[in-house]
Motif scaffolding. Structure first.
Motif, PDB file in Angstrom:
ATOM      1  N   GLU A   7       0.756  -1.334   0.067  1.00 48.43           N
ATOM      2  CA  GLU A   7      -0.248   0.058   0.203  1.00 48.43           C
ATOM      3  C   GLU A   7       0.836   1.277  -0.038  1.00 48.43           C
ATOM      4  OE1 GLU A   7      -3.643   0.286   0.393  1.00 48.43           O
ATOM      5  OE2 GLU A   7      -3.254  -1.606  -0.724  1.00 48.43           O
ATOM      6  N   ALA A   8       1.949   1.250   0.791  1.00 48.37           N
ATOM      7  CA  ALA A   8       2.875   2.419   0.716  1.00 48.37           C
ATOM      8  C   ALA A   8       3.583   2.749  -0.463  1.00 48.37           C
ATOM      9  CB  ALA A   8       3.946   2.330   1.991  1.00 48.37           C
ATOM     10  N   PHE A   9       4.054   1.504  -1.172  1.00 52.74           N
ATOM     11  CA  PHE A   9       4.521   1.534  -2.274  1.00 52.74           C
ATOM     12  C   PHE A   9       3.648   2.122  -3.628  1.00 52.74           C
ATOM     13  CE2 PHE A   9       8.401  -0.776  -0.947  1.00 52.74           C
ATOM     14  CZ  PHE A   9       9.465   0.175  -1.292  1.00 52.74           C
ATOM     15  N   GLY A  10       2.268   1.717  -3.424  1.00 56.21           N
ATOM     16  CA  GLY A  10       1.199   2.184  -4.070  1.00 56.21           C
ATOM     17  C   GLY A  10       1.300   3.738  -4.298  1.00 56.21           C
ATOM     18  N   VAL A  11       1.117   4.355  -3.167  1.00 61.09           N
ATOM     19  CA  VAL A  11       1.520   5.534  -3.009  1.00 61.09           C
ATOM     20  C   VAL A  11       2.699   6.321  -3.312  1.00 61.09           C
ATOM     21  CG1 VAL A  11       1.259   7.584  -1.256  1.00 61.09           C
ATOM     22  CG2 VAL A  11      -0.265   5.709  -1.083  1.00 61.09           C
ATOM     23  N   MET A  12       3.870   5.708  -3.046  1.00 58.09           N
ATOM     24  CA  MET A  12       5.144   6.217  -3.387  1.00 58.09           C
ATOM     25  C   MET A  12       5.549   6.138  -4.844  1.00 58.09           C
ATOM     26  SD  MET A  12       7.337   5.368   0.195  1.00 58.09           S
ATOM     27  CE  MET A  12       7.399   3.786  -0.222  1.00 58.09           C
ATOM     28  N   GLY A  13       5.415   5.106  -5.268  1.00 59.98           N
ATOM     29  CA  GLY A  13       5.802   4.624  -6.766  1.00 59.98           C
ATOM     30  C   GLY A  13       7.171   3.984  -6.323  1.00 59.98           C
ATOM     31  N   SER A  14       8.063   4.350  -7.186  1.00 59.15           N
ATOM     32  CA  SER A  14       9.436   3.813  -6.816  1.00 59.15           C
ATOM     33  C   SER A  14      10.021   4.592  -5.674  1.00 59.15           C
ATOM     34  CB  SER A  14      10.420   3.726  -8.093  1.00 59.15           C
ATOM     35  OG  SER A  14      10.713   5.319  -8.440  1.00 59.15           O
ATOM     36  N   ALA A  15      11.093   3.979  -5.109  1.00 63.14           N
ATOM     37  CA  ALA A  15      11.747   4.721  -4.013  1.00 63.14           C
ATOM     38  C   ALA A  15      12.512   5.930  -4.465  1.00 63.14           C
ATOM     39  CB  ALA A  15      12.631   3.669  -3.489  1.00 63.14           C
ATOM     40  N   GLU A  16      13.095   5.856  -5.717  1.00 63.35           N
ATOM     41  CA  GLU A  16      14.035   6.848  -6.362  1.00 63.35           C
ATOM     42  C   GLU A  16      12.731   8.070  -6.794  1.00 63.35           C
ATOM     43  OE1 GLU A  16      16.888   7.944  -9.698  1.00 63.35           O
ATOM     44  OE2 GLU A  16      16.620   6.134  -9.351  1.00 63.35           O
ATOM     45  N   ALA A  17      11.619   7.778  -7.291  1.00 65.85           N
ATOM     46  CA  ALA A  17      10.887   8.834  -7.499  1.00 65.85           C
ATOM     47  C   ALA A  17      10.240   9.492  -6.200  1.00 65.85           C
ATOM     48  CB  ALA A  17       9.653   8.136  -8.368  1.00 65.85           C
ATOM     49  N   TYR A  18       9.826   8.762  -5.415  1.00 65.84           N
ATOM     50  CA  TYR A  18       9.508   9.132  -4.138  1.00 65.84           C
ATOM     51  C   TYR A  18      10.594  10.174  -3.345  1.00 65.84           C
ATOM     52  CZ  TYR A  18       7.771   9.576   0.857  1.00 65.84           C
ATOM     53  OH  TYR A  18       7.503   9.789   2.040  1.00 65.84           O
ATOM     54  N   MET A  19      11.723   9.616  -3.345  1.00 66.40           N
ATOM     55  CA  MET A  19      12.831  10.577  -2.740  1.00 66.40           C
ATOM     56  C   MET A  19      12.970  11.914  -3.778  1.00 66.40           C
ATOM     57  SD  MET A  19      15.665   7.633  -2.038  1.00 66.40           S
ATOM     58  CE  MET A  19      15.344   6.224  -1.106  1.00 66.40           C
ATOM     59  N   ARG A  20      12.745  11.714  -4.881  1.00 64.42           N
ATOM     60  CA  ARG A  20      13.057  13.075  -5.653  1.00 64.42           C
ATOM     61  C   ARG A  20      11.773  14.058  -5.378  1.00 64.42           C
ATOM     62  NH1 ARG A  20      13.998  10.835  -9.999  1.00 64.42           N
ATOM     63  NH2 ARG A  20      16.195  10.715 -10.027  1.00 64.42           N
ATOM     64  N   THR A  21      10.553  13.488  -5.655  1.00 66.69           N
ATOM     65  CA  THR A  21       9.477  14.377  -5.817  1.00 66.69           C
ATOM     66  C   THR A  21       8.811  14.610  -4.437  1.00 66.69           C
ATOM     67  OG1 THR A  21       7.817  12.254  -6.160  1.00 66.69           O
ATOM     68  CG2 THR A  21       8.816  13.416  -7.921  1.00 66.69           C
ATOM     69  N   GLU A  22       8.805  13.592  -3.539  1.00 62.89           N
ATOM     70  CA  GLU A  22       8.329  14.039  -2.198  1.00 62.89           C
ATOM     71  C   GLU A  22       9.123  14.473  -1.223  1.00 62.89           C
ATOM     72  OE1 GLU A  22       4.973  14.167  -1.523  1.00 62.89           O
ATOM     73  OE2 GLU A  22       4.361  13.854  -3.639  1.00 62.89           O
ATOM     74  N   LEU A  23      10.367  13.881  -1.075  1.00 62.59           N
ATOM     75  CA  LEU A  23      11.411  14.287  -0.159  1.00 62.59           C
ATOM     76  C   LEU A  23      12.382  15.438  -0.630  1.00 62.59           C
ATOM     77  CD1 LEU A  23      12.253  10.454   0.988  1.00 62.59           C
ATOM     78  CD2 LEU A  23      10.348  12.053   1.771  1.00 62.59           C
ATOM     79  N   GLY A  24      12.399  15.555  -1.758  1.00 62.06           N
ATOM     80  CA  GLY A  24      13.002  16.686  -2.141  1.00 62.06           C
ATOM     81  C   GLY A  24      14.550  16.271  -2.335  1.00 62.06           C
ATOM     82  N   LEU A  25      14.901  15.356  -2.511  1.00 64.80           N
ATOM     83  CA  LEU A  25      16.372  14.914  -2.710  1.00 64.80           C
ATOM     84  C   LEU A  25      16.901  15.247  -4.136  1.00 64.80           C
ATOM     85  CD1 LEU A  25      15.876  13.626  -0.080  1.00 64.80           C
ATOM     86  CD2 LEU A  25      17.293  11.386  -0.811  1.00 64.80           C
ATOM     87  N   SER A  26      17.853  15.681  -4.323  1.00 67.64           N
ATOM     88  CA  SER A  26      18.495  15.990  -5.498  1.00 67.64           C
ATOM     89  C   SER A  26      18.882  14.739  -6.182  1.00 67.64           C
ATOM     90  CB  SER A  26      19.544  16.926  -5.614  1.00 67.64           C
ATOM     91  OG  SER A  26      20.740  16.713  -4.918  1.00 67.64           O
TER      92      SER A  26
END
Length: 256
Positions: free
Chosen positions: A223-242
């Motif tokens: 369920e969490a990954f369904g919201v996040m998508g891939s880890a890399e995409a989540y880190m970039r778009t939601e967490l703001g990592l460059s």
């Protein structure tokens, strides 16, 4: 090799490094996950010192940290990263325990909804980002630990993100997440927590429902990954990592 490490007053402490990756490398050593450290014994602190524990990401809310402060000492004195966003006055599960459907189905539905909420919670995003950025620069000769209260939900999502970014396959990521179900002594924990809930809410929770509430299920993480998508995409778009931070994190997570 057993990944679970027994401590006197720290639950669910285990190593989440040294998994193989899809490209033939290995996740680095010195990566740990656990429940909180409020009840750590003197022997626990000494052992953590020997492990060269120098960096901690505490995923708990400020109120949780105030009620159960981590027990460190001047010798260990790790660098601790956490969220400064207060959010609700209490963890959302307390309102559920007072007012929600405490049947097995009701609790499972609550846990599924919780995992859809956890990735977008502002405090979680702040703490996730701080921990991942620090881990990107953390020396491989020292130890890192990420924890929340029980070391299973917020911590489970953090570790799943890190392992997926390192290149570990999703099946192994889920196996690591599910290890909570065997790492924790539920025969002892279930009646202890049920009694605490009864004292705080006046409501009784059946043993089977309590085990669902305290355990983990692969469907929750999905369920969490369904919201996040891939880890890399989540880190970039939601967490703001460059892109540079993500690249450095990926490099820091593996060896070989």
């Amino acid at each position: 090799m057993s990944r679970v490490i027994a401590f006197d007053g720290i639950r669910n402490f285990r190593h989440f490094g040294e998994y193989g990756t899809r490209d033939g490398r290995t996740v680095r050593r010195g990566l740990y996950r656990s429940g909180h450290f409020a009840r750590a014994s003197n022997e626990d602190i000494a052992r953590l010192t020997d492990m060269r524990l120098t960096l901690v990401t505490d995923l708990r809310r400020p109120l949780e940290r105030e009620r159960e402060p981590s027990r460190w000492d001047d010798v260990l004195n790790p660098r601790v990263l956490s969220s400064s966003i207060a959010g609700h006055a209490e963890p959302p599960h307390m309102a559920f325990l007072r007012e929600g459907d405490l049947s097995a189905k009701g609790i499972r539905d609550f846990m599924l909804a919780t995992y859809r909420r956890l990735p977008t919670d502002p405090g979680n995003r702040q703490a996730f980002a701080a921990g991942l950025r620090a881990l990107a620069d953390h020396a491989s000769s020292e130890s890192f630990v990420v924890h929340c209260a029980a070391g299973k939900d917020r911590t489970g999502i953090f570790c799943a993100m890190a392992l997926e970014l390192a290149g570990v396959d999703r099946g192994t990521v889920i196996e690591d997440y599910l290890m909570t179900n065997s790492a924790v002594d539920y025969d002892r924990l279930v009646p202890e927590v049920a009694a605490n809930i009864a004292d705080r809410t006046g409501r009784a929770v059946e043993e089977n429902s309590m085990r669902i509430f305290l355990g983990v299920d692969g469907d929750y993480l999905n369920e969490a990954f369904g919201v996040m998508g891939s880890a890399e995409a989540y880190m970039r778009t939601e967490l703001g990592l460059s892109d540079d931070e993500i690249a450095r994190l990926r490099t820091a997570l593996v060896r070989g």
